[in-house]
Design an enzyme around this catalytic site. Structure first.
Site, PDB file in Angstrom:
ATOM      1  N   ASP A 192       0.803  -1.237   0.000  1.00 61.90           N
ATOM      2  CA  ASP A 192       0.000   0.000   0.000  1.00 61.90           C
ATOM      3  C   ASP A 192       0.832   1.282   0.000  1.00 61.90           C
ATOM      4  OD1 ASP A 192      -2.139  -1.703   0.105  1.00 61.90           O
ATOM      5  OD2 ASP A 192      -3.011  -0.891   1.935  1.00 61.90           O
ATOM      6  N   CYS A 244      -4.271  -6.105  -3.306  1.00 60.62           N
ATOM      7  CA  CYS A 244      -3.164  -6.974  -2.879  1.00 60.62           C
ATOM      8  C   CYS A 244      -3.033  -8.284  -3.655  1.00 60.62           C
ATOM      9  CB  CYS A 244      -3.314  -7.286  -1.393  1.00 60.62           C
ATOM     10  SG  CYS A 244      -3.313  -5.827  -0.329  1.00 60.62           S
ATOM     11  N   LYS A 259       4.110 -11.120   4.003  1.00 59.28           N
ATOM     12  CA  LYS A 259       2.680 -11.340   3.743  1.00 59.28           C
ATOM     13  C   LYS A 259       2.473 -12.175   2.477  1.00 59.28           C
ATOM     14  CE  LYS A 259      -1.292  -8.527   2.273  1.00 59.28           C
ATOM     15  NZ  LYS A 259      -1.875  -7.191   2.266  1.00 59.28           N
ATOM     16  N   HIS A 304      -0.987 -13.777   1.332  1.00 60.78           N
ATOM     17  CA  HIS A 304      -2.267 -13.306   0.792  1.00 60.78           C
ATOM     18  C   HIS A 304      -2.600 -13.907  -0.577  1.00 60.78           C
ATOM     19  CE1 HIS A 304      -5.298  -9.708   0.655  1.00 60.78           C
ATOM     20  NE2 HIS A 304      -5.865 -10.889   0.917  1.00 60.78           N
ATOM     21  N   ASN A 310       0.294  -1.923  -4.800  1.00 58.70           N
ATOM     22  CA  ASN A 310      -0.803  -1.131  -5.375  1.00 58.70           C
ATOM     23  C   ASN A 310      -0.632   0.298  -4.891  1.00 58.70           C
ATOM     24  OD1 ASN A 310      -2.467  -3.188  -3.162  1.00 58.70           O
ATOM     25  ND2 ASN A 310      -2.306  -1.026  -2.653  1.00 58.70           N
TER      26      ASN A 310
END
Length: 575
Positions: free
Chosen positions: A52, A89, A143, A145, A294
């Site tokens: 982010d 994500c 992470k 995800h 992103n």
């Protein structure tokens, strides 16, 4: 079919093709070179993915956040200033790991939710799996995800020899408690396949950097290394160690202050990583890629200014990313690349650097862009399909105008889709909030600045066209002025859509609730094709556990009552 779509514009005339694809040198082959000297050891590959981080949240883009390490690494390497990712994500991560667009993996709708029985398709080999086959040591920190419903979906089941990090999309940076809405919460920090309870209390960025340093210290320099560091920062919740917060005490906007502190912690951690590479003698034969997954979220301290929109949107602020490559192996250093590059390109690019044999080239949507980055050669990519999301159109949302009038009978513009080709970018459907949000240095929070740069071209519209090269901030919609370009790009969307696989968007499974698994987010299904109803059993103890969970009516009732109770509790807030 996929190769035909990528190779050019088969339905368009030559004159129109030249008009549309005005990139330097036009379409070229993916033979731009690996940059390796024959007979030498393949380079160590370090991929750092920030979470982010907004386009305007790095020092060399004029940010109020101090990022001296990132600025120096980018300045000594190649800054990627025409670089794109996905707006959220999981899609960015899936395309990094597979080199395939979302429409070709069935993940085109949204993120993979924590309770969704969904993960990367097993028939798409991951970057880690391919690099391991090529002789690399493969390690992941951070992470994931990308789904974890089955053990085979875990990072250690998809090519990584070690893993420390989280499986879900977000969580507390100190306690590692992660919630899927309010009704399912659990612990989400894993060392390999076990919950790492003993590491709770450590700040995520600091913990991950320490694990990276440990990996580098233990690594045999005679063997190539692939290290994937997917930082949890700067994703919400906004949390940072106090000594980083003190650096921004002059910032009155609290979310921005917290966010800035998180970015500075990332910056310092990247510096520690690079120093460890030097200390261990790995730096000279390394390639480091830095990327955000992103755009930033303005409501949570992020800044994409002067780009339009933010995280979750297909405007430039959602998909144009901070990115650079730093490596002693670059032919040209200290340069800015305007080559059109997408996150899916890292898959074939890094495999080429590794000397891995080309196995699945016909299945890939990514291109080998090393020649464009390292030497400034013509880029093989001339267009990017951001996405086509057939689930985005709600029942009754479309009318005859979206196909017959706005879509010229070519494309239903009620579908959320976006494509970039040459200078041009086309968006259709509900592509997200299109505000321009100035830097958030004002006190008092979002209400002080939210109305400063409101969009004025979204009401009642379902198609937009921009010349991104001339208008990178998307302020001049040319859809009405250039209908011939709109038709060309709508036709490209239709061609891509012919190659799409059906979206995989299963409903949440209440059996994933961490309270049914010792308070931990963990796989709750067996491997497909093994013994048991619905092919979800496992062998041995795993099969017994999975079977027990499937048939435990008490457990199912507990999960159902908890779900209903949580919804009733949330509903009571409105009365």
């Amino acid at each position: 079919m996929r190769g035909a779509v990528e190779s050019g514009f088969p339905l368009l005339g030559v004159a129109v093709l030249g008009f549309l694809c005005c990139m330097r040198g036009g379409q070229t082959q993916d033979d731009s070179g690996s940059g390796r000297i024959p007979g030498t050891m393949p380079p160590h590959l370090i991929f750092i993915l920030a979470d982010d981080q907004g386009y305007g949240d790095v020092g060399y883009h004029g940010s109020d956040i101090h990022t001296p390490v990132l600025d120096q690494l980018a300045g000594e390497g190649v800054k990627l200033e025409n670089y794109y990712v996905q707006p959220i994500c999981s899609p960015s991560r899936s395309q990094l790991m597979t080199g395939r667009y979302q429409i070709h993996t069935g993940l085109q709708h949204s993120i993979i939710r924590a309770r969704q029985p969904l993960c990367l398709p097993p028939d798409a080999p991951t970057l880690a799996e391919r690099l391991q086959e090529a002789g690399y040591s493969t390690h992941m920190v951070g992470k994931w995800h990308l789904g974890f419903c089955r053990p085979g979906c875990l990072p250690t089941g998809r090519g990584f020899q070690s893993f420390l990090g989280s499986l879900t999309g977000s969580g507390d940076h100190f306690s590692y408690q992660s919630c899927d809405q309010a009704e399912a919460c659990g612990f989400d920090l894993h060392d390999g396949e076990r919950p790492a309870w003993e590491m709770s209390g450590n700040y995520s960025t600091t913990l991950y950097i320490e694990r990276v340093k440990k990996i580098l210290r233990a690594h045999d320099p005679r063997k190539p290394l692939f290290l994937y560091l997917a930082l949890q920062a700067v994703h919400t919740p906004l949390q940072a160690p106090d000594h980083f917060l003190q650096r921004y005490s002059a910032l009155d906007n609290r979310p921005r202050r917290l966010y800035a502190a998180m970015v500075s912690c990332v910056d310092e951690g990247v510096g520690a990583l690079v120093q460890e590479l030097r200390t261990r003698g790995l730096y000279q034969n390394s390639v480091l890629v830095y990327s955000s997954d992103n755009g930033g979220q303005p409501l949570s301290g992020g800044c994409n200014w002067p780009l339009r929109g933010g995280k979750g949107t297909y405007w430039e602020g959602g998909v144009r990313a901070v990115g650079f490559v730093h490596s002693p192996l670059l032919k040209r250093k200290g340069t800015v690349s305007k080559a059109l590059i997408h996150v899916s390109d890292w898959y074939p690019t890094l495999l080429s650097l590794a000397g891995a044999p080309e196995k699945d080239r016909g299945q890939l949507d990514g291109h080998n862009v090393w020649g464009a980055i390292s030497q400034g050669l013509p880029c093989p990519r001339t267009e990017i399909l951001f996405n086509i999301d057939p689930v985005s159109r709600r029942p009754g949302e479309a009318d005859s105008r979206t196909l017959a009038l706005n879509g010229f009978g070519i494309w239903d513009t009620a579908l959320r889709a976006a494509i970039r080709a040459g200078d041009w970018k086309l968006l259709t459907g509900n592509v997200g909030d299109g505000d321009w949000v100035p830097p958030q240095t004002l006190p008092g929070g979002p209400h002080q600045w939210q109305g400063m740069e409101k969009r004025r071209d979204q009401r009642g519209k379902s198609v937009w066209l921009f010349n991104i090269t001339a208008d990178p901030y998307e302020r001049s919609d040319l859809a009405d002025a250039r209908p011939e370009v709109v038709k060309i790009l709508l036709a490209r969307l239709a061609e891509y859509n012919q190659t799409a696989v059906p979206p995989r968007n299963p409903p949440d499974d209440h059996m994933a609730d961490p309270q049914l698994h010792g308070g931990v987010w963990t796989p709750w299904l067996g491997e497909p094709g093994s013994e048991g109803p619905e092919g979800s059993g496992e062998g041995g103890k795993g099969k017994a556990k999975s079977s027990k969970m499937r048939h435990c009516k008490v457990c199912k009732l507990k999960a159902l009552f908890k779900k209903v109770g949580s919804r009733m509790q949330r509903s009571s807030l409105f009365f």
